[in-house]
Write an enzyme that holds these catalytic residues in place. Sequence first.
Site, mmCIF file in Angstrom:
data_model
loop_
_atom_site.group_PDB
_atom_site.id
_atom_site.type_symbol
_atom_site.label_atom_id
_atom_site.label_comp_id
_atom_site.label_asym_id
_atom_site.label_seq_id
_atom_site.Cartn_x
_atom_site.Cartn_y
_atom_site.Cartn_z
ATOM 1 N N MET A 15 0.822 -1.208 0.000
ATOM 2 C CA MET A 15 0.000 0.000 0.000
ATOM 3 C C MET A 15 0.858 1.260 0.000
ATOM 4 S SD MET A 15 -3.265 -0.681 -0.157
ATOM 5 C CE MET A 15 -4.119 0.707 0.593
ATOM 6 N N VAL A 68 1.713 2.015 8.085
ATOM 7 C CA VAL A 68 2.198 0.916 8.916
ATOM 8 C C VAL A 68 0.993 0.230 9.551
ATOM 9 C CG1 VAL A 68 4.373 2.106 9.355
ATOM 10 C CG2 VAL A 68 2.472 2.401 10.957
ATOM 11 N N ALA A 70 -1.906 -1.061 11.978
ATOM 12 C CA ALA A 70 -2.617 -0.344 13.033
ATOM 13 C C ALA A 70 -2.168 -0.821 14.405
ATOM 14 C CB ALA A 70 -4.122 -0.552 12.874
ATOM 15 N N ASN A 96 -5.723 1.129 9.072
ATOM 16 C CA ASN A 96 -7.056 0.878 9.629
ATOM 17 C C ASN A 96 -7.023 0.977 11.150
ATOM 18 O OD1 ASN A 96 -8.784 0.493 7.412
ATOM 19 N ND2 ASN A 96 -8.037 -1.588 7.098
ATOM 20 N N SER A 122 -9.478 3.244 1.088
ATOM 21 C CA SER A 122 -10.107 2.016 0.601
ATOM 22 C C SER A 122 -9.835 1.833 -0.884
ATOM 23 C CB SER A 122 -11.623 2.057 0.837
ATOM 24 O OG SER A 122 -12.230 0.877 0.346
ATOM 25 N N LYS A 177 -14.334 4.941 7.941
ATOM 26 C CA LYS A 177 -13.717 3.775 7.308
ATOM 27 C C LYS A 177 -14.139 2.481 8.007
ATOM 28 C CE LYS A 177 -10.858 1.635 4.471
ATOM 29 N NZ LYS A 177 -10.427 0.387 5.088
ATOM 30 N N HIS A 180 -17.578 1.751 6.779
ATOM 31 C CA HIS A 180 -17.408 1.293 5.404
ATOM 32 C C HIS A 180 -17.042 -0.188 5.398
ATOM 33 C CE1 HIS A 180 -14.601 0.135 2.185
ATOM 34 N NE2 HIS A 180 -15.224 0.984 1.380
ATOM 35 N N ASN A 181 -16.079 -0.566 6.233
ATOM 36 C CA ASN A 181 -15.642 -1.959 6.261
ATOM 37 C C ASN A 181 -16.723 -2.882 6.821
ATOM 38 O OD1 ASN A 181 -13.265 -0.840 5.371
ATOM 39 N ND2 ASN A 181 -11.970 -2.027 6.745
ATOM 40 N N GLU A 184 -18.938 -3.493 4.055
ATOM 41 C CA GLU A 184 -18.200 -4.404 3.173
ATOM 42 C C GLU A 184 -18.310 -5.848 3.661
ATOM 43 O OE1 GLU A 184 -13.512 -5.207 2.768
ATOM 44 O OE2 GLU A 184 -14.118 -3.158 2.247
ATOM 45 N N ARG A 439 -39.005 -8.684 32.553
ATOM 46 C CA ARG A 439 -38.008 -7.938 33.331
ATOM 47 C C ARG A 439 -38.623 -7.405 34.621
ATOM 48 N NH1 ARG A 439 -36.192 -3.427 31.512
ATOM 49 N NH2 ARG A 439 -34.052 -3.599 32.292
ATOM 50 N N HIS A 445 -38.120 -4.172 37.234
ATOM 51 C CA HIS A 445 -37.511 -3.123 36.412
ATOM 52 C C HIS A 445 -38.525 -2.097 35.906
ATOM 53 C CE1 HIS A 445 -33.572 -4.945 36.434
ATOM 54 N NE2 HIS A 445 -34.082 -6.116 36.073
#
Length: 464
Positions: A15, A68, A70, A96, A122, A177, A180-181, A184, A439, A445
């Site tokens: 990359m 480099v 993550a 990332n 990306s 991002k 986005h992933n 994906e 509950r 609750h």
Amino acid sequence: MQTKYSIGILGLGVMGRSLALNFQRNDYEPIGYDIAPKLPDGFNVKVTNSLEELSGSLITPRIFFLMVPAGEPVDTAIASLKPHLQKGDLIIDGGNSHFTDSQRRMEELAKDEILFIGTGVSGGETGALWGPSMMPGGSIEAWPMVKEMFEAIAAKTDDGEPCVDWMGPGGAGHYVKMVHNGIEYGDMQLIAEIYDLLHRGAGISNWELADIFSSWNERELRSYLIEITANILARIDEETGQPLVDFILDEAAQKGTGKWASQNSFDLGIAIPTINAAVESRMISALKSERIVASKVLGKAEPFAGDRNRLVAAAENALYASKITSYAQGLQLLRAASEEYGWGFDLSRIVRVWRAGCIIRADLLYDITLAFKANPDLPNLMLDDTFSEAVRSRQADWREVLQTAVGLGIPMLATGASLAYFDAYRSERLPANLTQAQRDYFGAHTYRRLDREGVFHTRWEEEK
């Protein structure tokens, strides 16, 4: 006179090298840095293994682009750069990274008046070389420093718009991002499930499926992932003369971004079941040895005896409807994060950045962009007229596909989650009333009522 370089690229893996060549081709001369570079023949970018030479060779204020891995390597790279930095210099993290790490790094560097950008990139190797989709965020003062060069190297839509835009402060870029992933992940799993149903379930050959996916890529499903799926299914293994995909081990790896999206969705209280199912499917795929044993103990899928052509037509509609829900979930997560973290996202601009260069690029992103331009406050993509009609008109085929899969024993976690999300979202009444009663029964609750204001508690068991 010594040449001065526009940008320093730290990390010359695939990359990093590709981005360096992209900057160079667009007249922003880079200098690369790597302590142990493994460079291909013909790589004509200046390279050094001296941080002193790197920092001294850059135009001021200097721009350092980190490519480099993550996590800790990013912090290590920043620490190694610090002795060579001056006020006003800019560090860009193009990996990332988790968005909270980017927020922290921006705040820490700001103490020394160093600027920081965390940018999603990306498109893989090809995108980095010829035009990625880019999602930068961080120090707002840094955007004017890189805007022109980022626009120059970014992918371009059919109407010529660069697929890059400022996402917001702090970790906003890496958050976008991450989502986005996540989308994906969902998209890939939905495609894989349809492939599995048609191939293993209905017995359609890979050669036939290659043609089917190619034809789908000429209609509403047209996208990068559909295109490469057709190419993959058509690829022949040179050693065996058989489809290569059949020889690939069925264990899907993951680098964490999909998992992060799932984890953050729970923090924000946003349902993203398609994306979650995709992450879980990869986890199940990793149980290869257990699955081999289980197939012998629990049995295998049943044979298909229906109309294959009918199933293929239904599968196309089911896949498109499921994809819409995956995007709807991701965009709803972005909206919630924007409110929670104060980022001020414009969803139409984010989606526009995804229209070219990135892995999830698809024709339907054009209509998604229009939907959020027309109604920036649209709470869910499925409420837009275009997309509500798209899912409603396909739900019979959607259900038929899943009913067929259940009958055959073909798992479709993401497709099933997509339809369930659609059904849950459109249900005026859900069984959460019973959940609330439970509950209150075991934990006092309390609950609210439909017919009056207030909070109530019932003594459910008669006193003895």
